[in-house]
Write a protein that holds these residues in place. Structure first.
Motif, PDB file in Angstrom:
ATOM      1  N   ALA A  96       0.843  -1.199   0.000  1.00  0.00           N
ATOM      2  CA  ALA A  96       0.000   0.000   0.000  1.00  0.00           C
ATOM      3  C   ALA A  96       0.877   1.247   0.000  1.00  0.00           C
ATOM      4  CB  ALA A  96      -0.919  -0.002   1.207  1.00  0.00           C
ATOM      5  N   ILE A  97       0.573   2.155  -0.898  1.00  0.00           N
ATOM      6  CA  ILE A  97       1.325   3.403  -0.983  1.00  0.00           C
ATOM      7  C   ILE A  97       0.510   4.463  -0.262  1.00  0.00           C
ATOM      8  CG2 ILE A  97       2.345   5.109  -2.517  1.00  0.00           C
ATOM      9  CD1 ILE A  97       2.415   2.971  -4.684  1.00  0.00           C
ATOM     10  N   ASP A  98       0.840   4.692   0.996  1.00  0.00           N
ATOM     11  CA  ASP A  98       0.109   5.694   1.767  1.00  0.00           C
ATOM     12  C   ASP A  98       1.052   6.327   2.774  1.00  0.00           C
ATOM     13  OD1 ASP A  98      -1.801   7.307   2.857  1.00  0.00           O
ATOM     14  OD2 ASP A  98      -2.799   5.712   3.967  1.00  0.00           O
ATOM     15  N   PHE A  99       1.383   7.576   2.517  1.00  0.00           N
ATOM     16  CA  PHE A  99       2.273   8.307   3.407  1.00  0.00           C
ATOM     17  C   PHE A  99       1.511   9.326   4.248  1.00  0.00           C
ATOM     18  CE2 PHE A  99       4.984   7.275  -0.313  1.00  0.00           C
ATOM     19  CZ  PHE A  99       5.904   6.477   0.334  1.00  0.00           C
ATOM     20  N   SER A 100       0.187   9.231   4.267  1.00  0.00           N
ATOM     21  CA  SER A 100      -0.610  10.273   4.915  1.00  0.00           C
ATOM     22  C   SER A 100      -0.329  10.410   6.408  1.00  0.00           C
ATOM     23  CB  SER A 100      -2.102  10.035   4.677  1.00  0.00           C
ATOM     24  OG  SER A 100      -2.483   8.782   5.194  1.00  0.00           O
ATOM     25  N   ASP A 101       0.202   9.381   7.039  1.00  0.00           N
ATOM     26  CA  ASP A 101       0.512   9.473   8.472  1.00  0.00           C
ATOM     27  C   ASP A 101       1.853  10.150   8.739  1.00  0.00           C
ATOM     28  OD1 ASP A 101      -1.850   8.212   9.106  1.00  0.00           O
ATOM     29  OD2 ASP A 101      -0.949   6.206   9.101  1.00  0.00           O
ATOM     30  N   LEU A 102       2.593  10.442   7.693  1.00  0.00           N
ATOM     31  CA  LEU A 102       3.903  11.066   7.852  1.00  0.00           C
ATOM     32  C   LEU A 102       3.719  12.567   8.105  1.00  0.00           C
ATOM     33  CD1 LEU A 102       6.984  10.695   7.701  1.00  0.00           C
ATOM     34  CD2 LEU A 102       6.813  11.116   5.252  1.00  0.00           C
ATOM     35  N   VAL A 103       3.960  12.992   9.337  1.00  0.00           N
ATOM     36  CA  VAL A 103       3.823  14.401   9.723  1.00  0.00           C
ATOM     37  C   VAL A 103       5.000  14.782  10.608  1.00  0.00           C
ATOM     38  CG1 VAL A 103       1.307  14.402   9.622  1.00  0.00           C
ATOM     39  CG2 VAL A 103       2.431  13.871  11.761  1.00  0.00           C
ATOM     40  N   PHE A 104       5.271  16.068  10.651  1.00  0.00           N
ATOM     41  CA  PHE A 104       6.212  16.547  11.659  1.00  0.00           C
ATOM     42  C   PHE A 104       5.713  17.884  12.177  1.00  0.00           C
ATOM     43  CE2 PHE A 104       8.091  18.362   7.823  1.00  0.00           C
ATOM     44  CZ  PHE A 104       8.491  19.620   8.226  1.00  0.00           C
ATOM     45  N   LYS A 105       6.104  18.166  13.405  1.00  0.00           N
ATOM     46  CA  LYS A 105       5.608  19.371  14.065  1.00  0.00           C
ATOM     47  C   LYS A 105       6.770  20.268  14.451  1.00  0.00           C
ATOM     48  CE  LYS A 105       1.482  17.275  15.988  1.00  0.00           C
ATOM     49  NZ  LYS A 105       0.609  17.139  17.143  1.00  0.00           N
ATOM     50  N   ILE A 106       6.511  21.540  14.302  1.00  0.00           N
ATOM     51  CA  ILE A 106       7.429  22.560  14.806  1.00  0.00           C
ATOM     52  C   ILE A 106       6.558  23.516  15.611  1.00  0.00           C
ATOM     53  CG2 ILE A 106       9.003  24.434  14.244  1.00  0.00           C
ATOM     54  CD1 ILE A 106       9.701  22.965  11.671  1.00  0.00           C
ATOM     55  N   GLY A 107       6.712  23.459  16.901  1.00  0.00           N
ATOM     56  CA  GLY A 107       5.856  24.270  17.764  1.00  0.00           C
ATOM     57  C   GLY A 107       4.418  23.803  17.640  1.00  0.00           C
ATOM     58  N   GLY A 136       3.348  13.767   4.432  1.00  0.00           N
ATOM     59  CA  GLY A 136       2.873  12.526   3.826  1.00  0.00           C
ATOM     60  C   GLY A 136       1.730  12.750   2.855  1.00  0.00           C
ATOM     61  N   SER A 137       0.796  13.607   3.217  1.00  0.00           N
ATOM     62  CA  SER A 137      -0.319  13.904   2.306  1.00  0.00           C
ATOM     63  C   SER A 137       0.195  14.560   1.032  1.00  0.00           C
ATOM     64  CB  SER A 137      -1.334  14.815   2.988  1.00  0.00           C
ATOM     65  OG  SER A 137      -1.926  14.147   4.075  1.00  0.00           O
ATOM     66  N   PHE A 138       1.185  15.429   1.192  1.00  0.00           N
ATOM     67  CA  PHE A 138       1.794  16.064   0.019  1.00  0.00           C
ATOM     68  C   PHE A 138       2.484  15.015  -0.854  1.00  0.00           C
ATOM     69  CE2 PHE A 138       5.556  17.989  -1.969  1.00  0.00           C
ATOM     70  CZ  PHE A 138       4.914  18.858  -2.831  1.00  0.00           C
ATOM     71  N   LEU A 139       3.217  14.099  -0.240  1.00  0.00           N
ATOM     72  CA  LEU A 139       3.885  13.040  -1.006  1.00  0.00           C
ATOM     73  C   LEU A 139       2.864  12.165  -1.739  1.00  0.00           C
ATOM     74  CD1 LEU A 139       6.767  11.928   1.377  1.00  0.00           C
ATOM     75  CD2 LEU A 139       6.957  13.189  -0.765  1.00  0.00           C
ATOM     76  N   ASN A 140       1.749  11.853  -1.076  1.00  0.00           N
ATOM     77  CA  ASN A 140       0.693  11.083  -1.742  1.00  0.00           C
ATOM     78  C   ASN A 140       0.177  11.826  -2.976  1.00  0.00           C
ATOM     79  OD1 ASN A 140       0.684   8.868  -0.068  1.00  0.00           O
ATOM     80  ND2 ASN A 140      -0.950   9.638   1.236  1.00  0.00           N
ATOM     81  N   ALA A 141      -0.017  13.131  -2.838  1.00  0.00           N
ATOM     82  CA  ALA A 141      -0.504  13.925  -3.968  1.00  0.00           C
ATOM     83  C   ALA A 141       0.513  13.935  -5.109  1.00  0.00           C
ATOM     84  CB  ALA A 141      -0.812  15.348  -3.515  1.00  0.00           C
ATOM     85  N   VAL A 142       1.794  14.047  -4.772  1.00  0.00           N
ATOM     86  CA  VAL A 142       2.839  14.047  -5.801  1.00  0.00           C
ATOM     87  C   VAL A 142       2.886  12.697  -6.516  1.00  0.00           C
ATOM     88  CG1 VAL A 142       5.344  14.142  -6.176  1.00  0.00           C
ATOM     89  CG2 VAL A 142       4.232  15.839  -4.720  1.00  0.00           C
ATOM     90  N   ILE A 143       2.813  11.622  -5.756  1.00  0.00           N
ATOM     91  CA  ILE A 143       2.841  10.280  -6.354  1.00  0.00           C
ATOM     92  C   ILE A 143       1.628  10.082  -7.257  1.00  0.00           C
ATOM     93  CG2 ILE A 143       2.633   7.815  -5.831  1.00  0.00           C
ATOM     94  CD1 ILE A 143       4.384   8.408  -3.327  1.00  0.00           C
TER      95      ILE A 143
END
Length: 125
Positions: free
Chosen positions: A49-60, A67-74
């Protein structure tokens, strides 16, 4: 003013544009469906399954959903490739149609006679 607007809308290029937008929207739905329901599951057989939607990072307090952006690019790359293949196939069919419509080659004797005629015309001038 209403008359001018009616003339503007009635022009061929505006109507062609409207038809193009409508057809483009319908074509987008077809391509998205092809990618979502046929190509992605097929790729999933090999890659998983190609799903990176759980990939997030936080700054403050800000959350970046990379991950959602990567899914859109793919998905974009897959859709672009599918459209490329479709256009390439359509162009191949159109080129074959043009080859069939090519004029028959001229008879060599006719070509020689035309050359003689053209030479005689030059001499008359």
């Amino acid at each position: 003013m209403l008359k001018e607007f009616k003339e503007f809308i009635s022009r061929g290029n505006v109507m062609d544009l409207a038809v193009g937008v409508i057809i483009g929207g319908a074509f987008t739905a077809i391509v998205n469906s092809l990618v979502k329901y046929i190509i992605n599951p097929f790729l999933g057989l090999f890659v998983g399954a190609i799903d990176f939607s759980d990939l997030v990072f936080k700054i403050g307090n800000a959350t970046f959903r990379v991950g959602s952006f990567l899914n859109a690019v793919i998905n974009f790359l897959i859709i672009a490739f599918v459209v490329f293949l479709m256009v390439k196939g359509i162009n191949k069919v159109l080129r074959q149609d043009k080859k069939e419509e090519a004029p028959a080659p001229k008879d060599p004797q006719l070509e020689v006679l035309e050359e003689i005629r053209d030479s005689l015309k030059k001499l008359d001038k």
